[in-house]
Structures are given as structure tokens and as C-alpha cells.
Design a protein around this motif. Structure first.
Motif, PDB file in Angstrom:
ATOM      1  N   ASN A  81      11.903  49.818  39.307  1.00 56.99           N
ATOM      2  CA  ASN A  81      12.742  49.635  40.498  1.00 56.99           C
ATOM      3  C   ASN A  81      12.745  48.196  40.991  1.00 56.99           C
ATOM      4  N   PHE A  82      11.689  47.447  40.644  1.00 56.94           N
ATOM      5  CA  PHE A  82      11.641  46.045  41.066  1.00 56.94           C
ATOM      6  C   PHE A  82      12.772  45.244  40.427  1.00 56.94           C
ATOM      7  N   PHE A  83      13.230  45.658  39.249  1.00 60.78           N
ATOM      8  CA  PHE A  83      14.356  44.966  38.628  1.00 60.78           C
ATOM      9  C   PHE A  83      15.625  45.164  39.460  1.00 60.78           C
ATOM     10  N   ILE A  84      15.840  46.391  39.927  1.00 64.72           N
ATOM     11  CA  ILE A  84      17.004  46.686  40.774  1.00 64.72           C
ATOM     12  C   ILE A  84      16.948  45.872  42.059  1.00 64.72           C
ATOM     13  N   PHE A  85      15.771  45.858  42.699  1.00 68.14           N
ATOM     14  CA  PHE A  85      15.615  45.107  43.942  1.00 68.14           C
ATOM     15  C   PHE A  85      15.816  43.608  43.711  1.00 68.14           C
ATOM     16  N   GLY A  86      15.285  43.113  42.586  1.00 66.83           N
ATOM     17  CA  GLY A  86      15.451  41.704  42.250  1.00 66.83           C
ATOM     18  C   GLY A  86      16.912  41.366  42.003  1.00 66.83           C
ATOM     19  N   LEU A  87      17.601  42.272  41.295  1.00 68.44           N
ATOM     20  CA  LEU A  87      19.027  42.093  41.025  1.00 68.44           C
ATOM     21  C   LEU A  87      19.823  42.031  42.329  1.00 68.44           C
ATOM     22  N   LEU A  88      19.466  42.900  43.263  1.00 69.00           N
ATOM     23  CA  LEU A  88      20.137  42.927  44.568  1.00 69.00           C
ATOM     24  C   LEU A  88      19.902  41.624  45.333  1.00 69.00           C
ATOM     25  N   ALA A  89      18.667  41.118  45.269  1.00 73.10           N
ATOM     26  CA  ALA A  89      18.347  39.865  45.958  1.00 73.10           C
ATOM     27  C   ALA A  89      19.178  38.711  45.397  1.00 73.10           C
ATOM     28  N   PHE A  90      19.288  38.656  44.077  1.00 72.28           N
ATOM     29  CA  PHE A  90      20.084  37.592  43.467  1.00 72.28           C
ATOM     30  C   PHE A  90      21.571  37.772  43.743  1.00 72.28           C
ATOM     31  N   LEU A  91      22.027  39.010  43.803  1.00 72.19           N
ATOM     32  CA  LEU A  91      23.423  39.267  44.146  1.00 72.19           C
ATOM     33  C   LEU A  91      23.738  38.709  45.539  1.00 72.19           C
ATOM     34  N   ILE A  92      22.829  38.949  46.487  1.00 71.26           N
ATOM     35  CA  ILE A  92      23.013  38.417  47.847  1.00 71.26           C
ATOM     36  C   ILE A  92      22.997  36.887  47.825  1.00 71.26           C
ATOM     37  N   ALA A  93      22.104  36.313  47.008  1.00 71.69           N
ATOM     38  CA  ALA A  93      22.047  34.852  46.879  1.00 71.69           C
ATOM     39  C   ALA A  93      23.382  34.303  46.395  1.00 71.69           C
ATOM     40  N   HIS A  94      23.983  34.975  45.423  1.00 70.24           N
ATOM     41  CA  HIS A  94      25.268  34.513  44.893  1.00 70.24           C
ATOM     42  C   HIS A  94      26.381  34.650  45.920  1.00 70.24           C
ATOM     43  N   ILE A  95      26.307  35.665  46.751  1.00 67.56           N
ATOM     44  CA  ILE A  95      27.302  35.814  47.823  1.00 67.56           C
ATOM     45  C   ILE A  95      27.198  34.635  48.791  1.00 67.56           C
ATOM     46  N   PHE A  96      25.968  34.211  49.091  1.00 66.16           N
ATOM     47  CA  PHE A  96      25.789  33.037  49.956  1.00 66.16           C
ATOM     48  C   PHE A  96      26.345  31.776  49.284  1.00 66.16           C
ATOM     49  N   TYR A  97      26.161  31.663  47.966  1.00 66.06           N
ATOM     50  CA  TYR A  97      26.734  30.523  47.254  1.00 66.06           C
ATOM     51  C   TYR A  97      28.262  30.563  47.308  1.00 66.06           C
ATOM     52  N   ILE A  98      28.837  31.749  47.165  1.00 67.16           N
ATOM     53  CA  ILE A  98      30.289  31.899  47.239  1.00 67.16           C
ATOM     54  C   ILE A  98      30.800  31.434  48.597  1.00 67.16           C
ATOM     55  N   VAL A  99      30.136  31.892  49.669  1.00 66.30           N
ATOM     56  CA  VAL A  99      30.523  31.479  51.020  1.00 66.30           C
ATOM     57  C   VAL A  99      30.413  29.965  51.165  1.00 66.30           C
ATOM     58  N   LEU A 100      29.321  29.401  50.665  1.00 65.04           N
ATOM     59  CA  LEU A 100      29.104  27.950  50.734  1.00 65.04           C
ATOM     60  C   LEU A 100      30.219  27.188  50.031  1.00 65.04           C
ATOM     61  N   PHE A 101      30.492  27.559  48.767  1.00 59.25           N
ATOM     62  CA  PHE A 101      31.507  26.852  47.992  1.00 59.25           C
ATOM     63  C   PHE A 101      32.894  27.010  48.620  1.00 59.25           C
ATOM     64  N   ASP A 102      33.174  28.187  49.162  1.00 58.83           N
ATOM     65  CA  ASP A 102      34.482  28.414  49.782  1.00 58.83           C
ATOM     66  C   ASP A 102      34.630  27.564  51.044  1.00 58.83           C
ATOM     67  N   GLN A 103      33.568  27.455  51.827  1.00 55.97           N
ATOM     68  CA  GLN A 103      33.646  26.648  53.047  1.00 55.97           C
ATOM     69  C   GLN A 103      33.803  25.164  52.721  1.00 55.97           C
ATOM     70  N   ILE A 104      33.147  24.720  51.655  1.00 59.36           N
ATOM     71  CA  ILE A 104      33.323  23.330  51.220  1.00 59.36           C
ATOM     72  C   ILE A 104      34.772  23.109  50.774  1.00 59.36           C
ATOM     73  N   ARG A 105      35.317  24.062  50.027  1.00 64.77           N
ATOM     74  CA  ARG A 105      36.707  23.970  49.559  1.00 64.77           C
ATOM     75  C   ARG A 105      37.671  23.875  50.744  1.00 64.77           C
ATOM     76  N   VAL A 106      37.457  24.722  51.745  1.00 65.61           N
ATOM     77  CA  VAL A 106      38.331  24.724  52.919  1.00 65.61           C
ATOM     78  C   VAL A 106      38.227  23.395  53.674  1.00 65.61           C
ATOM     79  N   LYS A 107      37.008  22.915  53.867  1.00 67.41           N
ATOM     80  CA  LYS A 107      36.803  21.654  54.587  1.00 67.41           C
ATOM     81  C   LYS A 107      37.450  20.485  53.844  1.00 67.41           C
TER      82      LYS A 107
END
Length: 226
Positions: A81-107
Motif C-alpha cells: 500500500n505504500f506504493f499507492i500512497f507514494g504514487l498519490l503523493a507524487f501525483l499531487i506534486a505534479h499537480i502543483f507543478y502544473i499550477v506553477l507552470f500555468d501561472q508562469i505561462r499566464v504571467k
């Protein structure tokens, strides 16, 4: 401590972690692997300490959840189950990267491009098709994770049109190395394991996070001076 010193320290710890992997020294890895992301967070905050920017929180959150993912995956052998939890943590990390890159693009007033989507979509379909027969109950989580990281890459590629080409190169290469790292991990875990896979995973992962961190810090610095 200057930024370059933190980067050097990060690279030393990353190299030590790779040596620990090569020598199957799990005890040492319990020290080296959890140190990587905190060092990048300190490096980033140190480099951007003179600037006020709303972008800061996104990179810190992305690195924080990457650290959570790193730690959780260390206990995968004890409980799957730690693999699933780890996968979820990285998925959230990538969502934050998406938000970051999109905000830079908009600016930066960059229009979103659909051009990178085709090769990225082809790669995504190819990799999922390769893995799908062996994913079992992991089919949906891996497919969703793969989709999110491909979106992250497409948002990173959009930044090639920002003024500071060095910054855009760092971010795009970082996103590409992230794709490579996760692809190696998926192939090694679900398709066919191979020698030195973990070394390749950690090396590309470390380079990916370093490039994105340095690139983002560079953008915040240059944008604040405009």
C-alpha cells in the motif's frame, strides 16, 4: 550558505544515494534519500529569499509532496500500500507543478500551445499499452498518474517562449527527465526488471527536480527585476 553550495551538497547526497543503491546499502539510503528534497527546498528558498512571489509556494509544495513520496516508497517492501500512497503523493506534486507552470505561462502572456500534445499523447498511449497487460488492479492508478505527468510535461514545454531561454531550458529538461525517471520505474516494476534500474531512476529523478528547482528560482529572480 550560497545557492551553489546547496546544489553541491545536493549532488553529493544524490551521488552517495546512488552508491548506496549500487552497494545495496539500505541503511545508508534511509539517510540519503529523505535528505534530497529538503536540500532542494532550502536551495530554492535561499536563492529566492530576496524576492516576493506567489510562485514560491507551488514549488515548495511540489518538493514537499515529492519528499513524502520518496519516504513512502522506501517502505514499499514492507507493505504494498505504500506504493499507492507514494504514487498519490507524487501525483499531487505534479499537480502543483502544473499550477506553477500555468501561472508562469499566464504571467508571461504565453498562449497555450497544442503542438506538444501529439507526441506526448503518442508516448503515453504507447507506454500504457505496453504496461496494461501486467498492471492488474494498478491499471487505473498508473493510467491516471501517467496522464497527469504528461500534462505536466506539456505545460512545461509551453514555457519555451519565455524571455529567459536558460530558465525555460532547465524547466523543460527537468520535466523530460521526470518522465524518463517515472517511465523507467514503471517498466522496471510492471513490465521487466533490469540491472541498475534503481540507479537510473534516482539519477534522472534527482536531475529532474534539480533542474526544475533551479529554473523556477531563476525565473522568479528575473521576473522580480523587471
Amino acid at each position: 550558505m550560497k545557492k551553489n553550495y546547496w546544489i553541491v551538497l545536493f549532488l553529493i547526497v544524490l551521488l552517495t544515494d546512488l552508491v548506496a543503491v549500487y552497494n545495496s546499502n539500505e541503511t545508508l539510503r534511509y539517510i540519503t534519500k529523505p535528505l534530497l528534497m529538503p536540500l532542494l527546498i532550502i536551495c530554492f528558498l535561499s536563492e529566492t529569499s530576496s524576492f516576493i512571489s506567489g510562485f514560491k509556494k507551488w514549488i515548495v509544495l511540489a518538493l514537499l509532496f515529492s519528499w513524502i513520496g520518496d519516504v513512502l516508497l522506501m517502505f514499499e517492501s514492507m507493505n504494498g500500500n505504500f506504493f499507492i500512497f507514494g504514487l498519490l503523493a507524487f501525483l499531487i506534486a505534479h499537480i502543483f507543478y502544473i499550477v506553477l507552470f500555468d501561472q508562469i505561462r499566464v504571467k508571461a502572456k504565453i498562449r497555450q500551445s497544442l503542438l506538444p500534445l501529439l507526441p506526448i499523447a503518442i508516448y503515453y498511449i504507447f507506454l500504457i499499452s505496453l504496461l496494461q497487460p501486467r498492471l492488474g488492479e494498478m491499471k487505473k492508478p498508473v493510467s491516471i498518474y501517467g496522464l497527469i505527468i504528461c500534462i505536466m510535461l506539456s505545460f512545461a514545454i509551453d514555457l519555451w517562449r519565455i524571455k529567459d531561454r536558460r530558465v525555460s531550458l532547465y524547466v523543460i529538461l527537468g520535466a523530460l527527465f521526470f518522465i524518463i525517471s517515472d517511465s523507467i520505474l514503471a517498466i522496471n516494476k510492471f513490465y521487466k526488471s533490469f540491472e541498475f534500474a534503481v540507479i537510473a531512476i534516482m539519477l534522472t529523478y534527482g536531475i529532474a527536480q534539480l533542474l526544475i528547482t533551479v529554473g523556477t528560482a531563476g525565473y522568479i529572480g528575473s521576473a522580480s527585476k523587471q
